[in-house]
Scaffold this motif. Structure first.
Motif, PDB file in Angstrom:
ATOM      1  N   GLU A 141      20.108 -22.130  24.300  1.00 26.97           N
ATOM      2  CA  GLU A 141      20.643 -21.260  23.246  1.00 26.97           C
ATOM      3  C   GLU A 141      19.615 -21.006  22.155  1.00 26.97           C
ATOM      4  O   GLU A 141      19.408 -19.869  21.731  1.00 26.97           O
ATOM      5  CB  GLU A 141      21.904 -21.881  22.640  1.00 26.97           C
ATOM      6  CG  GLU A 141      23.123 -21.777  23.515  1.00 26.97           C
ATOM      7  CD  GLU A 141      24.283 -22.625  23.003  1.00 26.97           C
ATOM      8  OE1 GLU A 141      24.210 -23.114  21.849  1.00 26.97           O
ATOM      9  OE2 GLU A 141      25.257 -22.806  23.757  1.00 26.97           O
ATOM     10  N   TRP A 142      18.959 -22.099  21.662  1.00 25.51           N
ATOM     11  CA  TRP A 142      18.024 -21.848  20.564  1.00 25.51           C
ATOM     12  C   TRP A 142      16.726 -21.229  21.039  1.00 25.51           C
ATOM     13  O   TRP A 142      16.079 -20.487  20.292  1.00 25.51           O
ATOM     14  CB  TRP A 142      17.826 -23.041  19.652  1.00 25.51           C
ATOM     15  CG  TRP A 142      17.413 -24.367  20.156  1.00 25.51           C
ATOM     16  CD1 TRP A 142      18.197 -25.462  20.289  1.00 25.51           C
ATOM     17  CD2 TRP A 142      16.096 -24.796  20.537  1.00 25.51           C
ATOM     18  NE1 TRP A 142      17.464 -26.539  20.739  1.00 25.51           N
ATOM     19  CE2 TRP A 142      16.176 -26.159  20.891  1.00 25.51           C
ATOM     20  CE3 TRP A 142      14.848 -24.165  20.604  1.00 25.51           C
ATOM     21  CZ2 TRP A 142      15.076 -26.902  21.324  1.00 25.51           C
ATOM     22  CZ3 TRP A 142      13.748 -24.898  21.027  1.00 25.51           C
ATOM     23  CH2 TRP A 142      13.868 -26.244  21.385  1.00 25.51           C
ATOM     24  N   CYS A 143      16.348 -21.464  22.274  1.00 18.41           N
ATOM     25  CA  CYS A 143      15.172 -20.772  22.820  1.00 18.41           C
ATOM     26  C   CYS A 143      15.447 -19.274  22.911  1.00 18.41           C
ATOM     27  O   CYS A 143      14.619 -18.449  22.512  1.00 18.41           O
ATOM     28  CB  CYS A 143      14.812 -21.315  24.203  1.00 18.41           C
ATOM     29  SG  CYS A 143      13.973 -22.913  24.187  1.00 18.41           S
ATOM     30  N   GLN A 144      16.598 -18.925  23.436  1.00 17.34           N
ATOM     31  CA  GLN A 144      16.943 -17.514  23.573  1.00 17.34           C
ATOM     32  C   GLN A 144      17.096 -16.839  22.212  1.00 17.34           C
ATOM     33  O   GLN A 144      16.621 -15.712  22.012  1.00 17.34           O
ATOM     34  CB  GLN A 144      18.232 -17.362  24.377  1.00 17.34           C
ATOM     35  CG  GLN A 144      18.588 -15.912  24.674  1.00 17.34           C
ATOM     36  CD  GLN A 144      19.638 -15.777  25.756  1.00 17.34           C
ATOM     37  OE1 GLN A 144      20.223 -16.765  26.187  1.00 17.34           O
ATOM     38  NE2 GLN A 144      19.875 -14.565  26.194  1.00 17.34           N
ATOM     39  N   ASN A 152      15.191 -13.067  18.263  1.00 17.57           N
ATOM     40  CA  ASN A 152      14.910 -12.771  16.852  1.00 17.57           C
ATOM     41  C   ASN A 152      13.510 -12.213  16.656  1.00 17.57           C
ATOM     42  O   ASN A 152      13.270 -11.423  15.741  1.00 17.57           O
ATOM     43  CB  ASN A 152      15.081 -14.027  15.995  1.00 17.57           C
ATOM     44  CG  ASN A 152      16.536 -14.384  15.784  1.00 17.57           C
ATOM     45  OD1 ASN A 152      17.438 -13.603  16.077  1.00 17.57           O
ATOM     46  ND2 ASN A 152      16.786 -15.583  15.276  1.00 17.57           N
ATOM     47  N   ALA A 153      12.588 -12.647  17.499  1.00 18.26           N
ATOM     48  CA  ALA A 153      11.195 -12.195  17.379  1.00 18.26           C
ATOM     49  C   ALA A 153      10.876 -11.031  18.314  1.00 18.26           C
ATOM     50  O   ALA A 153       9.727 -10.585  18.361  1.00 18.26           O
ATOM     51  CB  ALA A 153      10.257 -13.366  17.668  1.00 18.26           C
ATOM     52  N   GLY A 154      11.852 -10.561  19.050  1.00 17.38           N
ATOM     53  CA  GLY A 154      11.623  -9.478  19.993  1.00 17.38           C
ATOM     54  C   GLY A 154      10.716  -9.890  21.148  1.00 17.38           C
ATOM     55  O   GLY A 154       9.973  -9.070  21.696  1.00 17.38           O
ATOM     56  N   GLU A 155      10.786 -11.177  21.539  1.00 21.12           N
ATOM     57  CA  GLU A 155       9.919 -11.693  22.593  1.00 21.12           C
ATOM     58  C   GLU A 155      10.684 -11.797  23.911  1.00 21.12           C
ATOM     59  O   GLU A 155      11.908 -11.822  23.938  1.00 21.12           O
ATOM     60  CB  GLU A 155       9.403 -13.085  22.209  1.00 21.12           C
ATOM     61  CG  GLU A 155       8.568 -13.108  20.947  1.00 21.12           C
ATOM     62  CD  GLU A 155       8.245 -14.527  20.480  1.00 21.12           C
ATOM     63  OE1 GLU A 155       7.371 -14.672  19.629  1.00 21.12           O
ATOM     64  OE2 GLU A 155       8.890 -15.482  20.959  1.00 21.12           O
ATOM     65  N   THR A 156       9.910 -11.883  24.991  1.00 21.80           N
ATOM     66  CA  THR A 156      10.494 -12.157  26.297  1.00 21.80           C
ATOM     67  C   THR A 156       9.973 -13.507  26.766  1.00 21.80           C
ATOM     68  O   THR A 156       8.971 -14.011  26.260  1.00 21.80           O
ATOM     69  CB  THR A 156      10.110 -11.076  27.326  1.00 21.80           C
ATOM     70  OG1 THR A 156       8.684 -11.015  27.419  1.00 21.80           O
ATOM     71  CG2 THR A 156      10.668  -9.713  26.919  1.00 21.80           C
ATOM     72  N   ARG A 199       8.939 -15.759  30.292  1.00 24.07           N
ATOM     73  CA  ARG A 199       8.549 -15.566  31.695  1.00 24.07           C
ATOM     74  C   ARG A 199       9.550 -16.205  32.649  1.00 24.07           C
ATOM     75  O   ARG A 199       9.713 -15.747  33.779  1.00 24.07           O
ATOM     76  CB  ARG A 199       7.148 -16.156  31.926  1.00 24.07           C
ATOM     77  CG  ARG A 199       6.576 -15.885  33.309  1.00 24.07           C
ATOM     78  CD  ARG A 199       5.076 -16.085  33.332  1.00 24.07           C
ATOM     79  NE  ARG A 199       4.658 -17.397  32.889  1.00 24.07           N
ATOM     80  CZ  ARG A 199       4.480 -18.438  33.711  1.00 24.07           C
ATOM     81  NH1 ARG A 199       4.704 -18.314  34.995  1.00 24.07           N
ATOM     82  NH2 ARG A 199       4.075 -19.605  33.238  1.00 24.07           N
ATOM     83  N   VAL A 200      10.208 -17.268  32.241  1.00 33.29           N
ATOM     84  CA  VAL A 200      11.205 -17.923  33.096  1.00 33.29           C
ATOM     85  C   VAL A 200      12.577 -17.807  32.435  1.00 33.29           C
ATOM     86  O   VAL A 200      12.675 -17.624  31.221  1.00 33.29           O
ATOM     87  CB  VAL A 200      10.853 -19.412  33.331  1.00 33.29           C
ATOM     88  CG1 VAL A 200       9.517 -19.548  34.051  1.00 33.29           C
ATOM     89  CG2 VAL A 200      10.837 -20.191  32.020  1.00 33.29           C
ATOM     90  N   PRO A 201      13.648 -17.896  33.205  1.00 29.23           N
ATOM     91  CA  PRO A 201      14.986 -17.849  32.601  1.00 29.23           C
ATOM     92  C   PRO A 201      15.165 -18.983  31.590  1.00 29.23           C
ATOM     93  O   PRO A 201      14.642 -20.088  31.772  1.00 29.23           O
ATOM     94  CB  PRO A 201      15.923 -18.033  33.810  1.00 29.23           C
ATOM     95  CG  PRO A 201      15.116 -17.628  34.994  1.00 29.23           C
ATOM     96  CD  PRO A 201      13.695 -17.994  34.678  1.00 29.23           C
ATOM     97  N   PHE A 202      15.914 -18.713  30.534  1.00 28.81           N
ATOM     98  CA  PHE A 202      16.075 -19.709  29.471  1.00 28.81           C
ATOM     99  C   PHE A 202      16.748 -20.990  29.980  1.00 28.81           C
ATOM    100  O   PHE A 202      16.413 -22.079  29.527  1.00 28.81           O
ATOM    101  CB  PHE A 202      16.863 -19.117  28.299  1.00 28.81           C
ATOM    102  CG  PHE A 202      16.095 -18.076  27.546  1.00 28.81           C
ATOM    103  CD1 PHE A 202      15.020 -18.435  26.743  1.00 28.81           C
ATOM    104  CD2 PHE A 202      16.426 -16.738  27.659  1.00 28.81           C
ATOM    105  CE1 PHE A 202      14.295 -17.471  26.057  1.00 28.81           C
ATOM    106  CE2 PHE A 202      15.706 -15.760  26.972  1.00 28.81           C
ATOM    107  CZ  PHE A 202      14.639 -16.132  26.176  1.00 28.81           C
ATOM    108  N   GLY A 203      17.669 -20.863  30.910  1.00 27.00           N
ATOM    109  CA  GLY A 203      18.303 -22.052  31.473  1.00 27.00           C
ATOM    110  C   GLY A 203      17.298 -22.938  32.194  1.00 27.00           C
ATOM    111  O   GLY A 203      17.324 -24.164  32.060  1.00 27.00           O
TER     112      GLY A 203
END
Length: 199
Positions: free
Chosen positions: A138-141, A146-150, A152-156
């Motif tokens: 949750e906090w990674c996503q 918030n920073a408009g970043e992507t 490379r791997v799924p957050f889970g």
């Protein structure tokens, strides 16, 4: 004995159990020892927690909730994903994995193993790690969004890798404590987590 509301009494007993568990371990913790720690008659404890299994389950839930809240509070989601990972994990290590908390760390591992071995309690260990992973994801996503970043791997997946790495490093540190080496390893581990996020 003065009347104490059930919710207050329950919290008091869980805190006492955590103290005894951290000091003596799961195997040596008895309901009588917890009642003595809490300063209540054994019957009062048994009224709230009729068996040791119910008390240990409540302790596991309390520990997981506390760590989840610590992780959530430490994550600075306003300055991007890398910043969130670095600040949260460094602060987590400082607050919860220093010499003063070894009993708590050992207690957590013992409770996880207990829940895996005790009939009917197996889902607690799965819930424990799912809860940790969900909070981290949750906090990674949030930080990335918030920073408009992507990422490379799924957050889970990122969260489960972070959890596995930190869990392993904590266990290594508890077995062979060396603050300098552990901090260096933590920094290297964080670098590897950050590298996973970059496109």
């Amino acid at each position: 004995m003065a009347y104490v509301e059930a919710a207050v009494r329950r919290g008091q007993l869980i805190r006492a159990a955590r103290s005894v568990l951290a000091r003596t371990g799961v195997a040596k913790t008895s309901l009588r020892a917890v009642a003595t720690e809490a300063g209540v008659p054994l019957g009062t404890l048994q009224y709230v927690f009729p068996g040791k299994e119910l008390l240990l389950r409540a302790v596991i839930e309390d520990v997981v909730d506390e760590i989840a809240e610590v992780l959530r509070a430490l994550a600075d989601a306003e300055h991007g994903l890398e910043h969130a990972i670095r600040t949260a994990l460094t602060s987590f290590w400082t607050q919860l994995v220093d010499e003063q908390h070894w009993g708590d760390q050992l207690m957590q591992y013992e409770l996880t193993v207990y829940s895996l071995r005790a009939a009917g309690q197996e889902e607690l260990a799965r819930w424990q790690y799912e809860r940790y992973a969900n909070v981290i994801a949750e906090w990674c996503q949030l930080a990335a969004n918030n920073a408009g970043e992507t990422c490379r791997v799924p957050f889970g997946q990122l969260a489960r890798i972070i959890l596995a790495g930190i869990d392993g490093l904590i266990l290594q540190h508890v077995c062979d404590p060396n603050q300098t080496r552990s901090r260096e390893n933590l920094d290297a581990l964080i670098d590897s987590f950050v590298s996973l996020t970059r496109a």
